[in-house]
Every structure is written in structure tokens, then in C-alpha cells.
Design an enzyme around this catalytic site. Structure first.
Site, PDB file in Angstrom:
ATOM      1  CD  GLU A 293     -19.342 -13.295   3.483  1.00  0.00           C
ATOM      2  OE1 GLU A 293     -20.393 -13.756   2.993  1.00  0.00           O
ATOM      3  OE2 GLU A 293     -19.155 -13.174   4.707  1.00  0.00           O
TER       4      GLU A 293
ATOM      5  CG  HIS B 201     -21.844 -15.992   5.508  1.00  0.00           C
ATOM      6  ND1 HIS B 201     -21.909 -14.679   5.167  1.00  0.00           N
ATOM      7  CD2 HIS B 201     -22.805 -16.161   6.468  1.00  0.00           C
ATOM      8  CE1 HIS B 201     -22.855 -14.067   5.859  1.00  0.00           C
ATOM      9  NE2 HIS B 201     -23.427 -14.957   6.664  1.00  0.00           N
ATOM     10  CB  ILE B 202     -21.457 -22.647   6.717  1.00  0.00           C
ATOM     11  CG1 ILE B 202     -20.259 -22.752   7.675  1.00  0.00           C
ATOM     12  CG2 ILE B 202     -21.059 -22.872   5.265  1.00  0.00           C
ATOM     13  CD1 ILE B 202     -19.756 -24.157   7.875  1.00  0.00           C
ATOM     14  N   GLY B 203     -22.677 -20.223   9.052  1.00  0.00           N
ATOM     15  CA  GLY B 203     -23.226 -20.233  10.421  1.00  0.00           C
ATOM     16  C   GLY B 203     -24.679 -20.658  10.484  1.00  0.00           C
ATOM     17  N   GLY B 204     -25.479 -20.140   9.571  1.00  0.00           N
ATOM     18  CA  GLY B 204     -26.913 -20.438   9.627  1.00  0.00           C
ATOM     19  C   GLY B 204     -27.338 -21.481   8.608  1.00  0.00           C
TER      20      GLY B 204
ATOM     21  CG  HIS C 298     -33.233 -13.546  18.047  1.00  0.00           C
ATOM     22  ND1 HIS C 298     -33.336 -12.191  17.935  1.00  0.00           N
ATOM     23  CD2 HIS C 298     -34.489 -14.024  18.149  1.00  0.00           C
ATOM     24  CE1 HIS C 298     -34.609 -11.857  17.971  1.00  0.00           C
ATOM     25  NE2 HIS C 298     -35.334 -12.946  18.093  1.00  0.00           N
ATOM     26  CB  ILE C 299     -27.013 -15.707  17.602  1.00  0.00           C
ATOM     27  CG1 ILE C 299     -27.801 -15.828  16.298  1.00  0.00           C
ATOM     28  CG2 ILE C 299     -25.832 -16.679  17.609  1.00  0.00           C
ATOM     29  CD1 ILE C 299     -27.055 -15.348  15.066  1.00  0.00           C
TER      30      ILE C 299
HETATM   31  P1  NAI Z   1     -30.145  -9.791  17.208  1.00  0.00           P
HETATM   32  O1  NAI Z   1     -30.632  -8.540  16.596  1.00  0.00           O
HETATM   33  O2  NAI Z   1     -31.124 -10.718  17.802  1.00  0.00           O
HETATM   34  O3  NAI Z   1     -29.056  -9.427  18.347  1.00  0.00           O
HETATM   35  C1  NAI Z   1     -28.051  -8.472  18.171  1.00  0.00           C
HETATM   36  C2  NAI Z   1     -27.674  -7.922  19.546  1.00  0.00           C
HETATM   37  O4  NAI Z   1     -26.554  -7.066  19.385  1.00  0.00           O
HETATM   38  C3  NAI Z   1     -28.788  -7.095  20.175  1.00  0.00           C
HETATM   39  O5  NAI Z   1     -29.056  -7.547  21.492  1.00  0.00           O
HETATM   40  C4  NAI Z   1     -28.221  -5.688  20.168  1.00  0.00           C
HETATM   41  O6  NAI Z   1     -28.662  -4.896  21.259  1.00  0.00           O
HETATM   42  C5  NAI Z   1     -26.736  -5.959  20.236  1.00  0.00           C
HETATM   43  N1  NAI Z   1     -25.909  -4.848  19.809  1.00  0.00           N
HETATM   44  C6  NAI Z   1     -26.141  -3.977  18.790  1.00  0.00           C
HETATM   45  N2  NAI Z   1     -25.133  -3.089  18.708  1.00  0.00           N
HETATM   46  C7  NAI Z   1     -24.246  -3.415  19.660  1.00  0.00           C
HETATM   47  C8  NAI Z   1     -22.997  -2.860  20.079  1.00  0.00           C
HETATM   48  N3  NAI Z   1     -22.459  -1.792  19.472  1.00  0.00           N
HETATM   49  N4  NAI Z   1     -22.363  -3.423  21.129  1.00  0.00           N
HETATM   50  C9  NAI Z   1     -22.910  -4.502  21.751  1.00  0.00           C
HETATM   51  N5  NAI Z   1     -24.088  -5.071  21.414  1.00  0.00           N
HETATM   52  C10 NAI Z   1     -24.747  -4.521  20.380  1.00  0.00           C
HETATM   53  O7  NAI Z   1     -29.262 -10.490  16.086  1.00  0.00           O
HETATM   54  P2  NAI Z   1     -28.928 -12.043  15.964  1.00  0.00           P
HETATM   55  O8  NAI Z   1     -30.017 -12.735  15.256  1.00  0.00           O
HETATM   56  O9  NAI Z   1     -28.473 -12.558  17.280  1.00  0.00           O
HETATM   57  O10 NAI Z   1     -27.705 -11.972  14.926  1.00  0.00           O
HETATM   58  C11 NAI Z   1     -26.453 -11.394  15.299  1.00  0.00           C
HETATM   59  C12 NAI Z   1     -25.546 -11.310  14.084  1.00  0.00           C
HETATM   60  O11 NAI Z   1     -25.345 -12.596  13.519  1.00  0.00           O
HETATM   61  C13 NAI Z   1     -26.088 -10.439  12.950  1.00  0.00           C
HETATM   62  O12 NAI Z   1     -25.027  -9.646  12.447  1.00  0.00           O
HETATM   63  C14 NAI Z   1     -26.435 -11.412  11.883  1.00  0.00           C
HETATM   64  O13 NAI Z   1     -26.317 -10.856  10.607  1.00  0.00           O
HETATM   65  C15 NAI Z   1     -25.379 -12.490  12.107  1.00  0.00           C
HETATM   66  N6  NAI Z   1     -25.779 -13.783  11.544  1.00  0.00           N
HETATM   67  C16 NAI Z   1     -24.807 -14.528  10.907  1.00  0.00           C
HETATM   68  C17 NAI Z   1     -25.127 -15.761  10.383  1.00  0.00           C
HETATM   69  C18 NAI Z   1     -24.084 -16.589   9.712  1.00  0.00           C
HETATM   70  O14 NAI Z   1     -24.416 -17.384   8.836  1.00  0.00           O
HETATM   71  N7  NAI Z   1     -22.841 -16.479  10.100  1.00  0.00           N
HETATM   72  C19 NAI Z   1     -26.505 -16.290  10.413  1.00  0.00           C
HETATM   73  C20 NAI Z   1     -27.414 -15.465  11.189  1.00  0.00           C
HETATM   74  C21 NAI Z   1     -27.054 -14.245  11.699  1.00  0.00           C
END
Ligand code: NAI
Length: 449
Positions: free
Chosen positions: A297, A327-330, A189-190
Site C-alpha cells: 500500500e 484501506h478506508i474500512g475503519g 469483532h467485524i
Molecule cells: P478478530 O480478531 O476479532 O477476528 C478474527 C477472526 O478470524 C477470529 O474469530 C479468528 O478465530 C478468525 N480466524 C483466524 N484465523 C482464521 C482462519 N485461518 N480461518 C478462519 N478464521 C480464522 O479481528 P477483527 O477485528 O474482526 O478484524 C479482522 C480483520 O480485519 C483483521 O485482519 C484486521 O486487520 C482487519 N481490519 C481491517 C480494517 C480496514 O480498514 N480495512 C479495519 C479493521 C480491521
């Protein structure tokens, strides 16, 4: 998996297929898609047949938009005798809480994670749990864009110097992002949102993911991580924390990155080996880094972020051209509003129509809405144990009636069946519920009319 029974031509099965849980969409997207392909007429608002008012407990300062959305759906909020609980990340819903909450039907986590809830116990008690995992994807993607520009223009250092009264105008080591290569690890998604934004800035986008994904725009998927690390000027992580992603960027991977490149981590703290990153920055192999997430954290605002939290904290904080954020990304108003809307919609749809689309611990089952023209229709919402012979039992109970549509699915020990039954007289409703309640697999049965 419990198979559906006779499926009429206007089958919900096709609908369910089109809203498969694995499709990378928000609940809003999925409902919009479903509604557009099934030509729903004005849906009738359903109520529990026992006519008890549903009461919601809303905790942890959840967005007022969510509270307003519930009130618009006719629910009372902040009442202790609750049928639904809305929480954020700090309230723990343990086995003890679930067992004590005799009337509880559904839990809404107005946040991303659901670790604070005992999901298995909730599922076995017939309580689906909803969250909003993707409402803040855009916010994270925008933060990464700002970090790329800030790092490549050394914005944080220049601003810090100005605050100390130092004028230090320079262009050495400062770059435009246009024409540079962005390497995205994890194109979910991101990562995919970011891909579009980065191309609009004139960047070349490559990505690495464990699954093959259709690239957006002119982005290109690479076959392995070393290829991405060797080509990218900016490497950004967007993978979940899994055993195989912990320390996926360590000394070896940092050495494979281009000299003068930048690393950005807004995913999870343990995905990057931070002592190794510190070395790569101190040796000037990397020109900068932006870190939003950490292995440990602090639990609350104002708490120190020091060496007692993470042993290397003061060293990391002393490095130049490193952006550190808590941790303010979202964390944006828009993301909070979307979380409020999405979770309150999911809870309302479960309470009013029995739909479990988007539930994290439950089979995802949905049926087209009953329309206002469909007079004495009753919707049976039957949560039951996933055991052999259960559909035979329940369908024996339903067989005297005209079952207009029915769909069931299972997840682990829990199965869920929705059935719409035509022309049920008010006298028959209680009899029907009694009989379903007496099936030996019954966990929780609701009848909506
Ligand atoms: P998502 O589930 O939509 O995408 C994750 C992608 O990573 C998937 O396409 C998956 O196939 C891939 N993936 C999984 N294992 C992998 C590996 N070993 N090598 C390469 N690719 C791999 O998740 P989304 O929503 O994009 O979030 C990604 C991360 O961002 C999550 O860890 C989430 O917790 C974190 N996050 C952080 C935030 C913040 O405030 N900093 C806010 C929202 C999400």
C-alpha cells in the site's frame, strides 16, 4: 505465572477472571462489566507519591477528543519531558527511543496496530503499550454492507457512466441482497457485527472460523471453507494476516465459489491472491469484487497506486464491477473518536491507578479502585522480572503492613504486581519504595496514594 497471595473474599481474582484478555470486548465493555459486578464506591484519584506532575507527549494529530480527555484527567500535554507518549502509526518507537526516554511510563498507540513500537524492549523497560484494536469494527461492517449492495446493483459502473454523460438504465445482472447468502470468513469483532446487519437486510448468513463460535441470530457456522465457498453469493474476509491465512483465497478457492458470486476483502491484502482474482473476474466466474486492502500500500495520500506498487494494479483497475478503496474500512469520524477515548482512558487508568487492562505487551492486572473513605492507602505498582523467588522478596517488604488486596500476573519475561496497603504513614512511603526498588527483580516501581 506468579501466583497471587492470600486472596480475600472480595477478591480481585474473580474480577480478573470476568475480564479475561481473550473476551471479545472493548476496554470500555470490560471496565463497565467489572464496575457493575464490584459495586465500586466513588474512586479516589491517586497520584504518584513523589508528587511529580505527569507530562504527556501527543504526536501525529491525534483526535482532539483524546487531548481533551487527558486534560480532564489532569494531565499536561505537548511537553517534552514526558511520562507518556501518544502516537499513531507513523511514529516509530525504537529501542533507542525507549532507552533515551528515561521518564517514560506508558505508550499509547491511537490506532489499531502496534508494529511501530518495539514491544519487547518497552515491556522489559516496564512500559506497557496500549492500542485500540476493535474501535472500528462497526465502520468496517457497514462498509461491507454498502459494498454488497453496490456490487449487486452495479452502482459504481452506472455512476461512472453517468459522469461520462452516458445513460444506461438496465436491470440485467442486478439483484437485491434480500434472500441471498452471505459467507463470512472469520467471525470475530467485524464478522459478527456484519452478521447482524446482514440478517437485518434479509440475508442468510453462514460463517467459517477456526474456532467454534456461538452464532448470532440465525447465522450458521459451517465446518470448512469449501462448504462456505460453494453456498455463498457474497464471500467476505475478516481474518487476521497469519501464515495460514496468506493467499487463503487462491485459484482453487475462487473456482469453488458460485458462478456470479462476489468477493469482498477488507481484511489484509495478502489474504487474497489478486492475480487469481483478476482471472476469475475476467472469465466472469465472479460477478464483481470489492477490495480495500492490498499486499503493498502507498505510504501517503496522493502517492500513486500503480504497477510499481503492485504489478497487477492497472489490470485490476481496468476491470468492471470492481470497487477499489484505499484501506478506508475503519476510517470514520466515529472510529477515530472511539480510538481517542479508549486509548486515553487506558493511559489515564494506568497512570492514575496502575491498571494494565488492554495492554498488548504486558500482563493485564487490575484492582478495584481505592475509595475516598480509605484514608492512608497506598497502591504499589511493581513491574518486575518474571523470576523465581521474587514474590517472596517483595512480600517480605510488604509483610509489616496490612496488605488489603494484591494481584499479580506475568507475560514472558515481565511480571506485574498491584497491591493496596492500608495505613501507611507519609514517613513510611519513601522507605517502602526504597526497599521495593532494592529487590533484585525490580524493573520499575510506582507508589500511588
Ligand atoms: P478478530 O480478531 O476479532 O477476528 C478474527 C477472526 O478470524 C477470529 O474469530 C479468528 O478465530 C478468525 N480466524 C483466524 N484465523 C482464521 C482462519 N485461518 N480461518 C478462519 N478464521 C480464522 O479481528 P477483527 O477485528 O474482526 O478484524 C479482522 C480483520 O480485519 C483483521 O485482519 C484486521 O486487520 C482487519 N481490519 C481491517 C480494517 C480496514 O480498514 N480495512 C479495519 C479493521 C480491521
Amino acid at each position: 505465572m506468579t501466583p497471587p497471595l492470600a486472596i480475600p473474599s472480595n477478591s480481585p481474582r474473580a474480577v480478573a477472571a470476568s475480564i479475561s484478555p481473550s473476551s471479545p470486548q472493548t476496554l470500555h465493555d470490560r471496565l463497565r462489566k467489572r464496575d457493575s459486578i464490584t459495586a465500586i464506591r466513588q474512586p479516589k484519584v491517586l497520584h504518584p507519591v513523589d508528587n511529580e506532575d505527569l507530562k504527556l507527549l501527543i504526536l501525529e494529530n491525534i483526535s482532539q477528543d483524546a487531548v481533551r480527555a487527558f486534560q480532564a484527567h489532569g494531565f499536561h500535554t505537548k511537553i517534552p519531558q514526558y511520562h507518556a507518549i501518544g502516537i499513531r502509526s507513523k511514529t516509530k518507537i525504537t529501542e533507542r527511543v525507549i532507552k533515551a526516554a528515561q521518564k517514560l511510563l506508558v505508550i499509547g498507540c491511537f490506532c489499531i496496530g502496534t508494529n511501530q513500537v518495539d514491544l519487547v524492549t518497552a515491556g522489559k523497560a516496564g512500559i506497557p503499550v496500549f492500542n485500540s484494536p476493535f474501535s472500528n469494527s462497526r465502520s468496517v461492517a457497514e462498509l461491507v454492507v454498502s459494498e454488497m449492495i453496490a456490487l449487486s446493483r452495479q452502482l459504481v459502473e452506472r455512476s461512472h457512466e453517468m459522469r461520462q454523460g452516458i445513460w444506461n438504465k438496465q436491470s440485467k445482472g442486478c439483484w437485491e441482497v434480500r434472500g441471498k447468502t452471505l459467507g463470512i470468513i472469520g467471525y470475530g469483532h467485524i464478522g459478527s457485527q456484519l452478521s447482524v446487519l446482514a440478517e437485518a437486510l434479509g440475508m442468510r448468513v453462514i460463517f467459517y472460523d477456526v474456532i467454534n463460535i456461538m452464532p448470532l441470530g440465525s447465522a450458521r457456522q459451517v465446518n470448512n471453507l469449501p462448504t462456505l465457498l460453494a453456498e455463498a453469493d457474497f464471500v467476505t474476509l475478516h481474518v487476521p494476516e497469519l501464515p495460514e491465512t496468506i493467499n487463503m483465497i487462491g485459484p482453487q478457492e475462487l473456482a469453488q465459489m458460485k458462478i456470479g458470486s462476489y468477493l469482498i476483502n477488507n481484511a489484509r491484502g495478502r489474504v487474497v491472491d489478486i492475480p487469481a482474482l483478476i482471472e476469475a473476474l475476467q472469465s466472469n466466474h465472479l460477478a464483481g469484487a470489492a477490495i480495500d486492502v492490498y499486499p503493498q500500500e502507498p505510504g501517503s495520500n496522493g502517492a500513486p497506486f500503480d504497477d510499481q506498487v503492485n504489478a497487477w494494479s492497472s489490470t485490476l483497475r481496468s476491470l468492471s464491477n470492481v470497487i477499489l478503496t484505499p484501506h478506508i474500512g475503519g476510517s470514520t469520524e466515529e472510529a477515530q473518536r472511539m480510538i481517542g477515548e479508549e486509548v486515553s482512558l487506558a493511559l489515564s487508568r494506568y497512570l492514575n491507578y496502575g491498571s494494565t487492562l488492554g495492554a498488548v505487551n504486558f500482563p493485564e492486572v487490575d484492582l478495584r479502585a481505592i475509595t475516598a473513605e480509605q484514608g492512608n492507602h497506598v497502591r504499589v505498582c511493581y513491574v518486575h522480572s518474571n523470576q523465581p523467588g521474587v514474590l517472596k522478596q517483595v512480600n517480605e517488604v510488604l509483610s509489616p503492613y496490612n496488605v488489603e488486596k494484591q494481584y499479580s500476573d506475568s507475560k514472558g519475561d515481565v511480571a506485574y504486581l498491584l497491591a493496596d496497603i492500608a495505613d501507611v504513614s507519609p514517613q513510611d512511603v519513601n522507605k517502602l519504595r526504597e526497599m521495593i526498588n532494592h529487590t533484585n527483580a525490580n524493573i520499575l516501581t510506582r507508589l500511588l496514594a
